[in-house]
Structure formats: structure tokens, C-alpha cells
Design an enzyme around this catalytic site. Structure first.
Site, PDB file in Angstrom:
ATOM      1  N   ARG A  55       0.822  -1.206   0.000  1.00  0.00           N
ATOM      2  CA  ARG A  55       0.000   0.000   0.000  1.00  0.00           C
ATOM      3  C   ARG A  55       0.856   1.257   0.000  1.00  0.00           C
ATOM      4  O   ARG A  55       0.702   2.145  -0.832  1.00  0.00           O
ATOM      5  CB  ARG A  55      -0.931  -0.022   1.216  1.00  0.00           C
ATOM      6  CG  ARG A  55      -2.114   0.953   1.126  1.00  0.00           C
ATOM      7  CD  ARG A  55      -1.787   2.343   1.599  1.00  0.00           C
ATOM      8  NE  ARG A  55      -1.297   2.375   2.975  1.00  0.00           N
ATOM      9  CZ  ARG A  55      -0.820   3.446   3.566  1.00  0.00           C
ATOM     10  NH1 ARG A  55      -0.731   4.602   2.890  1.00  0.00           N
ATOM     11  NH2 ARG A  55      -0.378   3.403   4.806  1.00  0.00           N
TER      12      ARG A  55
ATOM     13  N   HIS B  87       5.361   3.115  14.180  1.00  0.00           N
ATOM     14  CA  HIS B  87       5.354   3.249  12.724  1.00  0.00           C
ATOM     15  C   HIS B  87       6.523   4.165  12.392  1.00  0.00           C
ATOM     16  O   HIS B  87       6.451   5.376  12.605  1.00  0.00           O
ATOM     17  CB  HIS B  87       4.020   3.853  12.259  1.00  0.00           C
ATOM     18  CG  HIS B  87       3.930   4.040  10.784  1.00  0.00           C
ATOM     19  ND1 HIS B  87       3.279   3.140   9.956  1.00  0.00           N
ATOM     20  CD2 HIS B  87       4.408   5.018   9.969  1.00  0.00           C
ATOM     21  CE1 HIS B  87       3.352   3.567   8.712  1.00  0.00           C
ATOM     22  NE2 HIS B  87       4.042   4.703   8.690  1.00  0.00           N
TER      23      HIS B  87
ATOM     24  N   HIS C   5       9.731   5.746   9.993  1.00  0.00           N
ATOM     25  CA  HIS C   5      10.273   6.073   8.678  1.00  0.00           C
ATOM     26  C   HIS C   5      11.795   6.194   8.796  1.00  0.00           C
ATOM     27  O   HIS C   5      12.320   6.498   9.870  1.00  0.00           O
ATOM     28  CB  HIS C   5       9.675   7.379   8.161  1.00  0.00           C
ATOM     29  CG  HIS C   5       8.260   7.245   7.697  1.00  0.00           C
ATOM     30  ND1 HIS C   5       7.713   8.040   6.717  1.00  0.00           N
ATOM     31  CD2 HIS C   5       7.262   6.411   8.076  1.00  0.00           C
ATOM     32  CE1 HIS C   5       6.453   7.698   6.504  1.00  0.00           C
ATOM     33  NE2 HIS C   5       6.161   6.720   7.332  1.00  0.00           N
TER      34      HIS C   5
ATOM     35  N   CYS D   6       5.702   9.506   3.188  1.00  0.00           N
ATOM     36  CA  CYS D   6       4.588  10.428   3.384  1.00  0.00           C
ATOM     37  C   CYS D   6       4.697  11.583   2.394  1.00  0.00           C
ATOM     38  O   CYS D   6       5.721  12.268   2.360  1.00  0.00           O
ATOM     39  CB  CYS D   6       4.586  10.967   4.813  1.00  0.00           C
ATOM     40  SG  CYS D   6       3.354  12.253   5.079  1.00  0.00           S
TER      41      CYS D   6
ATOM     42  N   ASN E  94       9.892   4.142   4.245  1.00  0.00           N
ATOM     43  CA  ASN E  94       9.650   3.621   5.587  1.00  0.00           C
ATOM     44  C   ASN E  94      10.838   2.775   6.035  1.00  0.00           C
ATOM     45  O   ASN E  94      11.674   2.371   5.238  1.00  0.00           O
ATOM     46  CB  ASN E  94       8.382   2.759   5.598  1.00  0.00           C
ATOM     47  CG  ASN E  94       7.137   3.592   5.419  1.00  0.00           C
ATOM     48  OD1 ASN E  94       7.199   4.745   5.012  1.00  0.00           O
ATOM     49  ND2 ASN E  94       6.006   3.011   5.707  1.00  0.00           N
TER      50      ASN E  94
END
Length: 318
Positions: free
Chosen positions: A17, A218, A220, A251, A264
Site C-alpha cells: 500500500r 510506525h 520512517h 509520506c 519507511n
């Protein structure tokens, strides 16, 4: 510190995704399906396949329904999606092959919330109350609450701990104060500003408020410290992570000066480090490396993963 290392960690893969959505090119459906099928065989327990968003705004995700329908299912592996509004959720509910997972999204800054959702951080918290009711009515468990831009915001600047506290207060009111099961609390380094000391202070803040909460990260790797942040979290006992194979994704509002810096934290690099430290993942690293190289061939440029290029070390025995 090493005594606090978890014995096993859980990694949720977001490369399909995050990666395909971030790329300008729309890749053939058959290639994307083969990529997810390869990931499904690695031992990963959860793979985020696609998002249900406006085809005009994000044409790369326009065929999300066909994508999910074509992916091969395997017991023990969840194929999840992302939606931002009722329209997207409606599409997800009608989709075959998807595993619906309830997640909530909070923000620490008004600027980033406005850019992503067209509302302030406080208004976003109010919207999430409607999502709680919606998930409850459908019997969908709320498994995670994400707090975005916890470590900094490219649009608004540094984020004080008080902004995290506001969101923790909301979580307490909606869950623990009502006797509801507390979901995992994810701290998101949305724009890649975190360093290990920030990881430690934010995790510590959550633990002060919710000693028994499961914490997720999460991360990066925008500025090359993603794996260091992962190590800092491991040393604090965190056992739940989002990542992207080959370092895919990023992002679009992160404010990078160069698009290639947006990835990421890399799944296979994390898994390699965990295994070398004696931490179990349940993931077949060789198959994961193969999937990362498949992604690189598809996208057609060198991707950020280190292990996929260096390979596993050759052990020499005497």
C-alpha cells in the site's frame, strides 16, 4: 537494558500500500498481485495491500477491489486495507478478500491534520468517536490507535510532549475510563524526525499513563536513523512494528527535499537485526529478501533496503 528485549516481535508489512501509492507510476495489477503473494509466503502475519481512497486523487489505488480479489489467501495471514472516510470504508466492506481491522487516527498538530483530513486535531478526535460507534455496530474490533506526527511535524515544527498527552487523555476517556479493552497505541514518526532519545521519551510517556498498554511504532527511515530508532524501541520492550519491504513508501507531506529519501523503515533489515539479536519474528528472511528484490525489479530503481543488496552473511565454520 538488554534484559528488556522482547523474545518475539510482530511486524505488520505496509510495503504494497505505502509503496505503490507513493510511486507515480501505476504498475500492472498482475505484478502487484505476485508481489503480495510472495510476501504472503514469508511468514508475515499482516500485509496492508491497498487503500480505498479517491481514484482521482490517488489513481494508483483505483483498482483496490480487483487487487484484493486477486491476492492469494493463506491461513494465518491477514490482508488489510486503509480508508479515511465513510465512502472508503463502504468500498472496503463490499470488497472480497479483505480482512477488516478497526483503527483510529489521531494527530498532534493542526497543520498536518488539516493537510491530511481538512480538520483540526481536536476535530479529528471528535470524528474518531463516530468511528468507534460505527465499528461497534458492525462488530469490528478496534485494534489500534495511531497518533501521527508524534516526533515532529514538517508543517508545524517541533511537537511537545503535551500534544501527545492530549491524545492520551482522549484515549483514556474513550477506552480505559469506560472499561473498554485498550487497543495498541501506535506512535507514528510520520515525517521521519525521530531519533532514539525521542523514541525513549515518547514510549516512556505512554507507559506512565498506560503501564499495561501494548505500544506499536510506525517508523520512517527518512534521515537514516530508522534502524537506530527500532533498536531504541526494542530495548524498551516494544514488540509491535509497521514497516515496508525494501524501504518502500513514505509520506507525501513530509517535506523531503528529495523524493528518494521518503521510505519507511525496511522490513528485511529489521528482521535481520532482530534475528541476530536472538529475537524471534516467525519470518523467513530469505523469502523476504526475494520479495524485496522483486519490488526493486518492478519499480525499476535501486531501493533503500541494505540487506537485499548486501545479502546474508556467509558463516565460516572451522
Amino acid at each position: 537494558m538488554s534484559a528488556d528485549l522482547p523474545k518475539r516481535i510482530e511486524i505488520h508489512e505496509e510495503g504494497p500500500r505505502e509503496g505503490f501509492q507513493f510511486e507515480r507510476e501505476i504498475f500492472p495489477l498482475a505484478d502487484r498481485v505476485a508481489f503480495v503473494d510472495a510476501l504472503t509466503e514469508t511468514g508475515l502475519q499482516q500485509i496492508q495491500v491497498a487503500s480505498f481512497v479517491s481514484p482521482k486523487a490517488v489513481p494508483q489505488m483505483a483498482d483496490a477491489e480487483a487487487f484484493f480479489a486477486a491476492v492469494r489467501k493463506k491461513p494465518g495471514v491477514r490482508h488489510t486495507g486503509l480508508w479515511l472516510n465513510e465512502a472508503g470504508f463502504g468500498r472496503a466492506r463490499q470488497c472480497s478478500g479483505i480482512d477488516l481491522v478497526g483503527s483510529l487516527y489521531l494527530y498532534t498538530t493542526d497543520a498536518f491534520s488539516q493537510r491530511n483530513n481538512g480538520c483540526t486535531a481536536a476535530e479529528m478526535r471528535q470524528r474518531q468517536e463516530s468511528w468507534i460507534d460505527r465499528y461497534d455496530a458492525l462488530g469490528i474490533e478496534i485494534e489500534a490507535v495511531y497518533i501521527m506526527t508524534v516526533f515532529g511535524c514538517a508543517l508545524q515544527g517541533e511537537v511537545p510532549l503535551s500534544a501527545l498527552d492530549e491524545n492520551l487523555d482522549w484515549i483514556a476517556r474513550q477506552f480505559s475510563d469506560k472499561g473498554r479493552t485498550l487497543p495498541a497505541i501506535y506512535l507514528a514518526d510520520t515525517v521521519g524526525w525521530a531519533v532514539p532519545t525521542m523514541i525513549e521519551s515518547r514510549i516512556g510517556r505512554v507507559r506512565e499513563r498506560f503501564p499495561d498498554a501494548r505500544i506499536g511504532l510506525h517508523l520512517h527511515d527518512t534521515r537514516g536513523v530508522g534502524i537506530a530508532n527500532f533498536l531504541a524501541a526494542l530495548r524498551m520492550g516494544v514488540d509491535l512494528y509497521d514497516s515496508s519491504v525494501a524501504g518502500l513508501g513514505g509520506c507525501p507531506f513530509a517535506g523531503h527535499s528529495h523524493g528518494a529519501a521518503a521510505g519507511n523503515v525496511c522490513t528485511e533489515d529489521m528482521v535481520y537485526m532482530a534475528h541476530e539479536m536472538g529475537i524471534e519474528t516467525g519470518i523467513n528472511l530469505e523469502l523476504l529478501i526475494e520479495a524485496a528484490r522483486m519490488a526493486e525489479r518492478m519499480i525499476g530503481r535501486t531501493l533503500a533496503g541494505r540487506l537485499m543488496h548486501a545479502g546474508l552473511p556467509r558463516r565460516v565454520t572451522n
